[in-house]
Write a protein that holds these residues in place. Structure first.
Motif, short mmCIF file in Angstrom:
data_model
loop_
_atom_site.label_atom_id
_atom_site.label_comp_id
_atom_site.label_asym_id
_atom_site.label_seq_id
_atom_site.Cartn_x
_atom_site.Cartn_y
_atom_site.Cartn_z
N GLU A 231 0.91 -1.21 -0.14
CA GLU A 231 -0.15 -0.01 0.02
C GLU A 231 1.06 1.20 0.00
O GLU A 231 1.43 1.52 0.83
N ARG A 232 0.66 2.19 -0.98
CA ARG A 232 1.65 3.19 -1.05
C ARG A 232 1.04 4.42 -0.71
O ARG A 232 -0.27 4.75 -0.94
N THR A 233 1.71 5.52 -0.29
CA THR A 233 1.10 6.67 -0.04
C THR A 233 1.15 7.62 -1.24
O THR A 233 1.77 7.26 -2.36
N GLU A 234 0.22 8.87 -1.04
CA GLU A 234 0.06 9.71 -2.23
C GLU A 234 1.52 10.38 -2.75
O GLU A 234 1.85 10.50 -3.71
N GLU A 235 2.26 10.63 -1.62
CA GLU A 235 3.59 11.03 -1.95
C GLU A 235 4.47 9.94 -2.64
O GLU A 235 5.06 10.41 -3.64
#
Length: 404
Positions: A160-164
């Motif tokens: 799961e990746r962040t928006e950044e």
């Protein structure tokens, strides 16, 4: 420059053009610029003559694309800001990547190779660029594939990746997503996104929703997502299937918003993994005593869904649209299959059942419906364990039967 257009109408489907006009912010901007409904709308040009989208146009394209294909999965402001930092919202800009030796094209700077990969491997087939790669320069096509790639980045490498991370990876590449060299990219992105938010508040996009629904048939709108047609219980059952989890995770799907695959003509369809899973769940719940195997039911679905009311009530059907629910359609198909097995009070052969299912019980004949049986056996092989493929002509409806 690979291609260029003079008018919006030259690079938009008529439906998308109607949706652009339906946006009050876009229509006001166009009318103030001297454009009129029913006439071709000029693309904006910078002092060097390059075509670009205004911020108003860009946000409308982003909002429409997200609403149609990525609802509740992506933020239109994210897409608008990515377009700004990727290309300055220029339509026909090309940039050659020396490392990958690929050309990044258009508003979202999408490569043809990535767009084709998204279509072939992840099921993003709403637009088919295999035959005509120049479609990638169309605003909605380019934004569609750019958004699809951003969505994939959110769960790439099974994390799961962040928006950044997504923003830095989108512009600078995955390997540099956490490197200090891409930090300024995210800072600029935040500045642009804030500017877009100040220009147009999120609730203003609600103006587009009625027009989207009015310009798309109810069936097409509902068939974008599994979750719009299938109950929570059925979706939980699908998510419990290991092969389904693997396929959906690979294509970047998330709980609550699982897209149907669409073919080159934008028609929704089920993958073979999905078909078999629906068949297995349906039979285990409702029809385990009917002697029908999931493989056989899936093979029939491969050829054609046939839905009839034979006194079964596990799914309520109040209109034909209800039969677009894969579980309801599979259920009634399986029920009809069981009914055919005892057609007119006689135990029927497998050949009769398959031919009657596809051609009607009153029309079974060697000449007219005989080919259905061979096609069924071919489809059956697609769903059986390759280790047991030699048994496909013996195990059909769940019962051992004589050689045909």
């Amino acid at each position: 420059m690979a291609i260029s257009f003079k008018y919006w109408d030259d690079c938009l489907d008529p439906e998308d053009m109607q949706l652009m006009w339906a946006d009050p912010h876009v229509s006001k901007e166009w009318i103030d610029a001297g454009e009129g409904p029913g006439q071709k709308v000029h693309l904006s040009r910078d002092p060097d003559g390059e075509a670009y989208l205004t911020q108003t146009e860009m946000m409308a394209v982003a909002a429409i694309t997200v609403h149609k294909h990525f609802k509740s999965q992506l933020d239109p402001y994210m897409i608008g800001a990515l377009a700004e930092i990727a290309s300055g919202r220029r339509l026909f800009v090309d940039n050659y990547d020396r490392k990958t030796k690929e050309i990044k094209a258009g508003i979202m700077q999408v490569t043809i190779e990535v767009a084709q990969w998204l279509g072939r491997e992840l099921g993003y087939k709403y637009y088919d660029i295999e035959e005509d790669a120049n479609l990638l320069y169309w605003p909605f096509v380019n934004v569609y594939f750019g958004a699809a790639y951003a969505k994939w980045l959110f769960s790439c490498d099974d994390k799961e990746r962040t928006e950044e991370f997504v923003v830095r990876a989108y512009k600078g590449g995955k390997k540099k997503a956490v490197h200090k060299s891409t930090s300024p990219i995210f800072q600029r992105y935040l500045y642009v996104k804030e500017a877009l938010l100040s220009m147009r508040q999120p609730e203003s996009f609600n103006d587009l929703t009625p027009n989207l629904l009015a310009n798309s048939s109810s069936t097409e709108g509902q068939l974008i997502y599994w979750d719009s047609k299938v109950s929570e219980v059925d979706m939980d059952a699908m998510w419990s299937q290991p092969d389904v989890i693997k396929e959906w995770t690979k294509s970047g799907e998330r709980r609550g918003n699982v897209r149907f695959s669409h073919d080159s003509k934008r028609r929704p369809y089920l993958s073979r993994v999905e078909v078999k899973a629906v068949a297995e769940i349906t039979i285990s719940r409702h029809l385990s005593s009917k002697g029908v195997t999931p493989e056989a039911l899936a093979a029939l679905a491969e050829l054609a869904f046939s839905c009839r009311d034979c006194g079964h009530r596990a799914y309520n059907v109040s209109s034909v649209d209800d039969l677009y629910n894969p579980f309801a359609s599979m259920y009634f198909g399986a029920a009809y299959l069981g009914w055919l097995s005892q057609y007119e009070g006689r135990e029927r052969s497998h050949e009769f059942i398959v031919q009657a299912y596809l051609g009607g019980p009153e029309n079974v004949s060697l000449q007219e419906t005989g080919p259905f049986w061979n096609k069924f056996l071919e489809a059956l092989r697609l769903y059986q364990d390759p280790k047991n493929s030699e048994q496909c002509h013996v195990i059909v409806l769940g019962l051992q039967s004589p050689q045909y």
